[in-house]
Design a protein around this motif. Structure first.
Motif, PDB file in Angstrom:
ATOM      1  N   THR A  56      42.695  48.918  43.856  1.00 13.10           N
ATOM      2  CA  THR A  56      42.262  48.115  42.707  1.00 13.10           C
ATOM      3  C   THR A  56      42.286  48.873  41.391  1.00 13.10           C
ATOM      4  O   THR A  56      42.370  48.273  40.333  1.00 13.10           O
ATOM      5  N   GLY A  57      42.221  50.218  41.449  1.00 18.46           N
ATOM      6  CA  GLY A  57      42.236  50.975  40.195  1.00 18.46           C
ATOM      7  C   GLY A  57      41.039  50.608  39.337  1.00 18.46           C
ATOM      8  O   GLY A  57      39.889  50.667  39.775  1.00 18.46           O
ATOM      9  N   THR A  58      41.283  50.190  38.104  1.00 17.05           N
ATOM     10  CA  THR A  58      40.203  49.786  37.209  1.00 17.05           C
ATOM     11  C   THR A  58      39.798  48.326  37.390  1.00 17.05           C
ATOM     12  O   THR A  58      39.022  47.805  36.597  1.00 17.05           O
ATOM     13  N   GLY A  59      40.323  47.691  38.427  1.00 14.92           N
ATOM     14  CA  GLY A  59      39.840  46.366  38.792  1.00 14.92           C
ATOM     15  C   GLY A  59      40.496  45.186  38.114  1.00 14.92           C
ATOM     16  O   GLY A  59      39.954  44.078  38.125  1.00 14.92           O
ATOM     17  N   GLN A  60      41.687  45.390  37.554  1.00 13.59           N
ATOM     18  CA  GLN A  60      42.338  44.305  36.819  1.00 13.59           C
ATOM     19  C   GLN A  60      42.573  43.061  37.673  1.00 13.59           C
ATOM     20  O   GLN A  60      42.155  41.952  37.326  1.00 13.59           O
ATOM     21  N   PHE A  61      43.298  43.228  38.787  1.00 12.96           N
ATOM     22  CA  PHE A  61      43.598  42.072  39.633  1.00 12.96           C
ATOM     23  C   PHE A  61      42.319  41.462  40.205  1.00 12.96           C
ATOM     24  O   PHE A  61      42.209  40.244  40.363  1.00 12.96           O
ATOM     25  N   ALA A  62      41.354  42.306  40.528  1.00 16.81           N
ATOM     26  CA  ALA A  62      40.086  41.804  41.066  1.00 16.81           C
ATOM     27  C   ALA A  62      39.396  40.896  40.055  1.00 16.81           C
ATOM     28  O   ALA A  62      38.857  39.833  40.415  1.00 16.81           O
ATOM     29  N   VAL A  63      39.412  41.289  38.801  1.00 11.21           N
ATOM     30  CA  VAL A  63      38.808  40.476  37.742  1.00 11.21           C
ATOM     31  C   VAL A  63      39.546  39.149  37.593  1.00 11.21           C
ATOM     32  O   VAL A  63      38.927  38.081  37.467  1.00 11.21           O
ATOM     33  N   TYR A  64      40.875  39.192  37.628  1.00 14.24           N
ATOM     34  CA  TYR A  64      41.650  37.954  37.501  1.00 14.24           C
ATOM     35  C   TYR A  64      41.325  36.984  38.630  1.00 14.24           C
ATOM     36  O   TYR A  64      41.184  35.774  38.413  1.00 14.24           O
ATOM     37  N   LEU A  65      41.200  37.512  39.837  1.00 18.59           N
ATOM     38  CA  LEU A  65      40.888  36.662  40.991  1.00 18.59           C
ATOM     39  C   LEU A  65      39.478  36.096  40.893  1.00 18.59           C
ATOM     40  O   LEU A  65      39.242  34.928  41.207  1.00 18.59           O
ATOM     41  N   ILE A  77      41.030  54.485  46.820  1.00 11.06           N
ATOM     42  CA  ILE A  77      40.719  55.796  47.392  1.00 11.06           C
ATOM     43  C   ILE A  77      39.957  56.673  46.401  1.00 11.06           C
ATOM     44  O   ILE A  77      39.277  57.618  46.783  1.00 11.06           O
ATOM     45  N   SER A  78      40.064  56.349  45.116  1.00  8.53           N
ATOM     46  CA  SER A  78      39.450  57.136  44.055  1.00  8.53           C
ATOM     47  C   SER A  78      38.054  56.622  43.700  1.00  8.53           C
ATOM     48  O   SER A  78      37.903  55.482  43.251  1.00  8.53           O
ATOM     49  N   GLU A  79      37.053  57.463  43.859  1.00  9.55           N
ATOM     50  CA  GLU A  79      35.688  57.083  43.497  1.00  9.55           C
ATOM     51  C   GLU A  79      35.564  56.816  42.000  1.00  9.55           C
ATOM     52  O   GLU A  79      34.807  55.921  41.589  1.00  9.55           O
ATOM     53  N   GLU A  80      36.276  57.597  41.196  1.00 10.20           N
ATOM     54  CA  GLU A  80      36.196  57.426  39.743  1.00 10.20           C
ATOM     55  C   GLU A  80      36.816  56.105  39.302  1.00 10.20           C
ATOM     56  O   GLU A  80      36.329  55.465  38.368  1.00 10.20           O
ATOM     57  N   MET A  81      37.903  55.708  39.954  1.00  5.52           N
ATOM     58  CA  MET A  81      38.497  54.407  39.647  1.00  5.52           C
ATOM     59  C   MET A  81      37.523  53.284  39.996  1.00  5.52           C
ATOM     60  O   MET A  81      37.369  52.312  39.243  1.00  5.52           O
ATOM     61  N   ILE A  82      36.861  53.401  41.130  1.00  7.99           N
ATOM     62  CA  ILE A  82      35.894  52.391  41.540  1.00  7.99           C
ATOM     63  C   ILE A  82      34.751  52.303  40.530  1.00  7.99           C
ATOM     64  O   ILE A  82      34.274  51.212  40.188  1.00  7.99           O
ATOM     65  N   SER A  83      34.311  53.436  40.027  1.00  7.33           N
ATOM     66  CA  SER A  83      33.257  53.445  39.019  1.00  7.33           C
ATOM     67  C   SER A  83      33.691  52.688  37.770  1.00  7.33           C
ATOM     68  O   SER A  83      32.919  51.889  37.209  1.00  7.33           O
ATOM     69  N   LEU A  84      34.925  52.922  37.329  1.00  7.98           N
ATOM     70  CA  LEU A  84      35.451  52.204  36.167  1.00  7.98           C
ATOM     71  C   LEU A  84      35.597  50.713  36.446  1.00  7.98           C
ATOM     72  O   LEU A  84      35.329  49.873  35.584  1.00  7.98           O
ATOM     73  N   ALA A  85      36.039  50.383  37.665  1.00  3.98           N
ATOM     74  CA  ALA A  85      36.208  48.978  38.031  1.00  3.98           C
ATOM     75  C   ALA A  85      34.873  48.237  37.982  1.00  3.98           C
ATOM     76  O   ALA A  85      34.798  47.088  37.519  1.00  3.98           O
ATOM     77  N   ARG A  86      33.813  48.883  38.452  1.00  6.86           N
ATOM     78  CA  ARG A  86      32.489  48.258  38.407  1.00  6.86           C
ATOM     79  C   ARG A  86      32.055  48.001  36.968  1.00  6.86           C
ATOM     80  O   ARG A  86      31.501  46.943  36.651  1.00  6.86           O
ATOM     81  N   ARG A  87      32.307  48.969  36.095  1.00 11.90           N
ATOM     82  CA  ARG A  87      31.954  48.776  34.691  1.00 11.90           C
ATOM     83  C   ARG A  87      32.780  47.657  34.064  1.00 11.90           C
ATOM     84  O   ARG A  87      32.277  46.877  33.242  1.00 11.90           O
ATOM     85  N   HIS A  88      34.044  47.598  34.452  1.00  9.84           N
ATOM     86  CA  HIS A  88      34.937  46.554  33.949  1.00  9.84           C
ATOM     87  C   HIS A  88      34.430  45.166  34.355  1.00  9.84           C
ATOM     88  O   HIS A  88      34.388  44.239  33.544  1.00  9.84           O
ATOM     89  N   ALA A  89      34.027  45.028  35.620  1.00 15.14           N
ATOM     90  CA  ALA A  89      33.517  43.750  36.107  1.00 15.14           C
ATOM     91  C   ALA A  89      32.207  43.379  35.398  1.00 15.14           C
ATOM     92  O   ALA A  89      31.990  42.211  35.033  1.00 15.14           O
TER      93      ALA A  89
END
Length: 249
Positions: A56-65, A77-89
């Motif tokens: 998901t990376g920074t969560g772009q597709f997840a947000v669109y869905l 796989i990246s904890e830091e990407m998940i952290s950014l994705a949560r902030r993005h959401a």
């Protein structure tokens, strides 16, 4: 043991890269709108509402869905990407279940998701065939898979002299260290990645057929107009070709 070292190297790189990874909106609002529109179109015929965004990376597709009404989980796989994705959401006031996870070994039961999506993930995997089989396993019968990737021209050693010149020329510029860090990470593992230099729709189609996906099609990406990945092919001075594949489980 070898596989563990590969995954650790990849994780470390993308944890570091997360600081400068950004979002679709960093490129243009119209680009974000186009990706969201295409994704909504491709999953519109799905009956259920559970979706998984792999890598998901920074969560772009997840947000669109999520904005399309899906109950979304995103793994990376990246904890830091998940952290950014949560902030993005959170910035979009969306409730999305982001968690760390391995694309080749997604920790979900059989027939869990109605939709599985992944963007620019296959090239990073040492066992893309295993990953696709796993994505089929966790998808409900008749579900929708959407995969996007491209030919990225990651040639590492062949272009070492170009890399050295670019680093010297841009050493005080933002982002100058990205190609250096990429090189240092992938020079040791690129031979273990079947699609390190990228892949085309035909490559993805073969993986999907082997994993027993049905109704495999290629989406017409000309609708984007300008290539969303810019002019990265320095040999031909043109943007790398990318594809969007979709199929039924």
């Amino acid at each position: 043991m070898i596989m563990e070292k590969i995954k650790t190297s990849v994780k470390k790189y993308w944890n570091w890269r997360s600081k400068s990874f950004g979002y679709d909106t960093d490129k243009s609002v119209s680009l974000e709108g186009r990706w969201e529109s295409v994704l909504r179109e491709l999953v519109s015929g799905t009956s259920g509402r559970r979706a998984l965004d792999i890598g998901t990376g920074t969560g772009q597709f997840a947000v669109y869905l999520a904005r399309s009404g899906f109950d979304v989980t995103g793994i990376d796989i990246s904890e830091e990407m998940i952290s950014l994705a949560r902030r993005h959401a959170m910035a979009h006031q969306l409730d999305i279940d982001f968690r760390t996870g391995d694309a080749e070994q997604p920790d979900f039961e059989d027939n869990t998701f109605d939709v599985v999506v992944s963007r620019n993930m296959l090239w990073t995997l040492p066992r893309p065939d295993k990953a696709i089989r796993e994505w089929r396993r966790i998808m409900k019968p008749g579900g929708t898979l959407v995969v996007s990737d491209g030919l990225w021209m990651n040639t590492t050693w062949k272009r070492f002299h170009h890399l050295a010149f670019r680093v010297f020329r841009g050493i005080f510029r933002n982002g100058a260290m990205i190609p250096v860090r990429f090189f240092c990470t992938y020079a040791n593992i690129n031979k273990s990645l079947p699609f390190y230099e990228g892949l085309c729709f035909e490559d993805a189609s073969r993986l999907l057929k082997t994993a027993a996906f049905n109704d495999i099609k290629s989406y017409d990406t000309s609708c984007f107009g300008e290539n969303p990945y810019g002019a990265k092919n320095r040999t031909k001075k043109m943007a790398p070709p990318f594809f969007i594949a979709y199929a039924r489980g």
